[in-house]
Design a protein around this motif. Structure first.
Motif, PDB file in Angstrom:
ATOM      1  N   ALA A  72      48.432  27.996  31.445  1.00 21.41           N
ATOM      2  CA  ALA A  72      48.367  27.485  32.820  1.00 21.41           C
ATOM      3  C   ALA A  72      47.168  28.106  33.523  1.00 21.41           C
ATOM      4  O   ALA A  72      46.757  29.216  33.218  1.00 21.41           O
ATOM      5  CB  ALA A  72      49.650  27.818  33.571  1.00 21.41           C
ATOM      6  N   GLY A  73      46.653  27.358  34.475  1.00 22.39           N
ATOM      7  CA  GLY A  73      45.537  27.847  35.280  1.00 22.39           C
ATOM      8  C   GLY A  73      44.202  27.456  34.704  1.00 22.39           C
ATOM      9  O   GLY A  73      44.091  27.004  33.562  1.00 22.39           O
ATOM     10  N   GLU A  74      43.208  27.611  35.532  1.00 25.47           N
ATOM     11  CA  GLU A  74      41.835  27.359  35.118  1.00 25.47           C
ATOM     12  C   GLU A  74      40.938  28.140  36.052  1.00 25.47           C
ATOM     13  O   GLU A  74      41.347  28.588  37.113  1.00 25.47           O
ATOM     14  CB  GLU A  74      41.512  25.866  35.162  1.00 25.47           C
ATOM     15  N   GLY A  75      39.718  28.352  35.629  1.00 26.75           N
ATOM     16  CA  GLY A  75      38.805  29.096  36.490  1.00 26.75           C
ATOM     17  C   GLY A  75      39.118  30.583  36.532  1.00 26.75           C
ATOM     18  O   GLY A  75      39.184  31.234  35.497  1.00 26.75           O
ATOM     19  N   ASP A  76      39.368  31.104  37.729  1.00 29.43           N
ATOM     20  CA  ASP A  76      39.528  32.545  37.929  1.00 29.43           C
ATOM     21  C   ASP A  76      40.855  33.110  37.454  1.00 29.43           C
ATOM     22  O   ASP A  76      40.964  34.313  37.223  1.00 29.43           O
ATOM     23  CB  ASP A  76      39.368  32.894  39.411  1.00 29.43           C
ATOM     24  N   VAL A  77      41.886  32.285  37.357  1.00 27.48           N
ATOM     25  CA  VAL A  77      43.215  32.773  36.997  1.00 27.48           C
ATOM     26  C   VAL A  77      43.785  31.918  35.865  1.00 27.48           C
ATOM     27  O   VAL A  77      43.879  30.698  35.988  1.00 27.48           O
ATOM     28  CB  VAL A  77      44.179  32.717  38.202  1.00 27.48           C
ATOM     29  N   ARG A  78      44.167  32.584  34.785  1.00 26.13           N
ATOM     30  CA  ARG A  78      44.805  31.904  33.659  1.00 26.13           C
ATOM     31  C   ARG A  78      45.980  32.745  33.193  1.00 26.13           C
ATOM     32  O   ARG A  78      45.932  33.968  33.232  1.00 26.13           O
ATOM     33  CB  ARG A  78      43.823  31.712  32.511  1.00 26.13           C
ATOM     34  N   LEU A  79      47.021  32.071  32.736  1.00 27.52           N
ATOM     35  CA  LEU A  79      48.233  32.743  32.291  1.00 27.52           C
ATOM     36  C   LEU A  79      48.791  31.973  31.104  1.00 27.52           C
ATOM     37  O   LEU A  79      48.818  30.742  31.125  1.00 27.52           O
ATOM     38  CB  LEU A  79      49.245  32.744  33.450  1.00 27.52           C
ATOM     39  N   PHE A  96      50.089  36.827  28.962  1.00 27.51           N
ATOM     40  CA  PHE A  96      48.723  37.289  29.173  1.00 27.51           C
ATOM     41  C   PHE A  96      48.242  36.730  30.500  1.00 27.51           C
ATOM     42  O   PHE A  96      48.401  35.535  30.773  1.00 27.51           O
ATOM     43  CB  PHE A  96      47.802  36.813  28.046  1.00 27.51           C
ATOM     44  N   LEU A  97      47.659  37.581  31.327  1.00 29.69           N
ATOM     45  CA  LEU A  97      47.101  37.203  32.622  1.00 29.69           C
ATOM     46  C   LEU A  97      45.627  37.552  32.607  1.00 29.69           C
ATOM     47  O   LEU A  97      45.258  38.719  32.466  1.00 29.69           O
ATOM     48  CB  LEU A  97      47.816  37.954  33.754  1.00 29.69           C
ATOM     49  N   GLN A  98      44.784  36.529  32.719  1.00 29.33           N
ATOM     50  CA  GLN A  98      43.343  36.726  32.744  1.00 29.33           C
ATOM     51  C   GLN A  98      42.840  36.463  34.159  1.00 29.33           C
ATOM     52  O   GLN A  98      43.113  35.396  34.732  1.00 29.33           O
ATOM     53  CB  GLN A  98      42.651  35.778  31.764  1.00 29.33           C
ATOM     54  N   LEU A  99      42.133  37.435  34.722  1.00 33.94           N
ATOM     55  CA  LEU A  99      41.569  37.318  36.067  1.00 33.94           C
ATOM     56  C   LEU A  99      40.061  37.456  35.976  1.00 33.94           C
ATOM     57  O   LEU A  99      39.549  38.363  35.313  1.00 33.94           O
ATOM     58  CB  LEU A  99      42.133  38.417  36.982  1.00 33.94           C
ATOM     59  N   ARG A 100      39.355  36.566  36.664  1.00 32.82           N
ATOM     60  CA  ARG A 100      37.886  36.600  36.690  1.00 32.82           C
ATOM     61  C   ARG A 100      37.410  36.677  38.127  1.00 32.82           C
ATOM     62  O   ARG A 100      37.897  35.948  38.988  1.00 32.82           O
ATOM     63  CB  ARG A 100      37.312  35.352  36.037  1.00 32.82           C
ATOM     64  N   ALA A 101      36.450  37.543  38.363  1.00 28.51           N
ATOM     65  CA  ALA A 101      35.817  37.691  39.676  1.00 28.51           C
ATOM     66  C   ALA A 101      34.318  37.871  39.434  1.00 28.51           C
ATOM     67  O   ALA A 101      33.901  38.134  38.299  1.00 28.51           O
ATOM     68  CB  ALA A 101      36.396  38.911  40.399  1.00 28.51           C
ATOM     69  N   PRO A 102      33.509  37.738  40.477  1.00 25.33           N
ATOM     70  CA  PRO A 102      32.072  37.950  40.291  1.00 25.33           C
ATOM     71  C   PRO A 102      31.742  39.322  39.692  1.00 25.33           C
ATOM     72  O   PRO A 102      30.760  39.469  38.977  1.00 25.33           O
ATOM     73  CB  PRO A 102      31.503  37.822  41.703  1.00 25.33           C
ATOM     74  N   SER A 103      32.601  40.308  39.944  1.00 21.62           N
ATOM     75  CA  SER A 103      32.346  41.655  39.442  1.00 21.62           C
ATOM     76  C   SER A 103      32.770  41.858  37.988  1.00 21.62           C
ATOM     77  O   SER A 103      32.507  42.894  37.409  1.00 21.62           O
ATOM     78  CB  SER A 103      33.051  42.682  40.330  1.00 21.62           C
TER      79      SER A 103
END
Length: 168
Positions: A92-99, A110-117
């Motif tokens: 589930a999710g796309e872009g900055d947040v996926r699970l 699994f929780l994937q988080l993306r940020a500019p940093s």
């Protein structure tokens, strides 16, 4: 219009940051507030008390993907409750947040988080997320989130030049 309690639930847990050589335990809390019924906040490094705190150690609970500083200077991510629910059974999710759930019936999400940093991959308990979601659904049932927003009351207060109808 249905009235919902102005309350929520919080559960503390430990997420495990997956690194190339090891896993790092990261204290966190999932926070649900019936006044923001579509969202779940993930507060990283959370060790303090708040109005929704629980006494047990369980985790209680489209991704918005917002990386927000909280009052204590920690990091808070705003996720969709629907994303958490969907991520229990499939990607589930796309872009900055996926699970997504682990394969083979393991109690791992699994929780994937993306940020500019940068980006981070965490492991957390699927059973604990499920318990958290069930608790949040006792506050605001699935499909009734829009009713809990109290848009009519807030719009009336704005048009009358008043303050927030909740007294805040």
């Amino acid at each position: 219009m249905a009235r919902y309690p102005r309350s929520g639930c919080t559960a503390r847990t430990t997420l495990h940051l997956v690194g190339p050589q090891s896993w790092t335990a990261v204290p966190a809390a999932l926070v649900y507030d019936a006044n923001d019924p579509f969202a779940v906040r993930v507060r990283f490094g959370d060790g303090g008390e708040d109005e929704f705190d629980r006494t047990d150690d369980g985790l209680h609970g489209s991704g918005f993907g917002e990386d927000l500083p909280d009052e204590d200077g920690g990091v808070e991510w705003l996720l969709s409750r629907d994303l958490l629910r969907a991520g229990l059974t499939g990607p589930a999710g796309e872009g900055d947040v996926r699970l997504w759930p682990a394969r083979g019936g393991l109690d791992v999400l699994f929780l994937q988080l993306r940020a500019p940093s940068g980006e981070a991959l965490f492991e957390l308990s699927a059973a604990v997320v499920g318990d958290f979601l069930r608790e949040s659904e006792q506050l605001v049932a699935v499909g009734h989130e829009s009713e809990a927003l109290r848009v009519d009351d807030e719009l009336s207060a704005l048009l009358q030049g008043g303050s927030d109808p909740s007294g805040h």
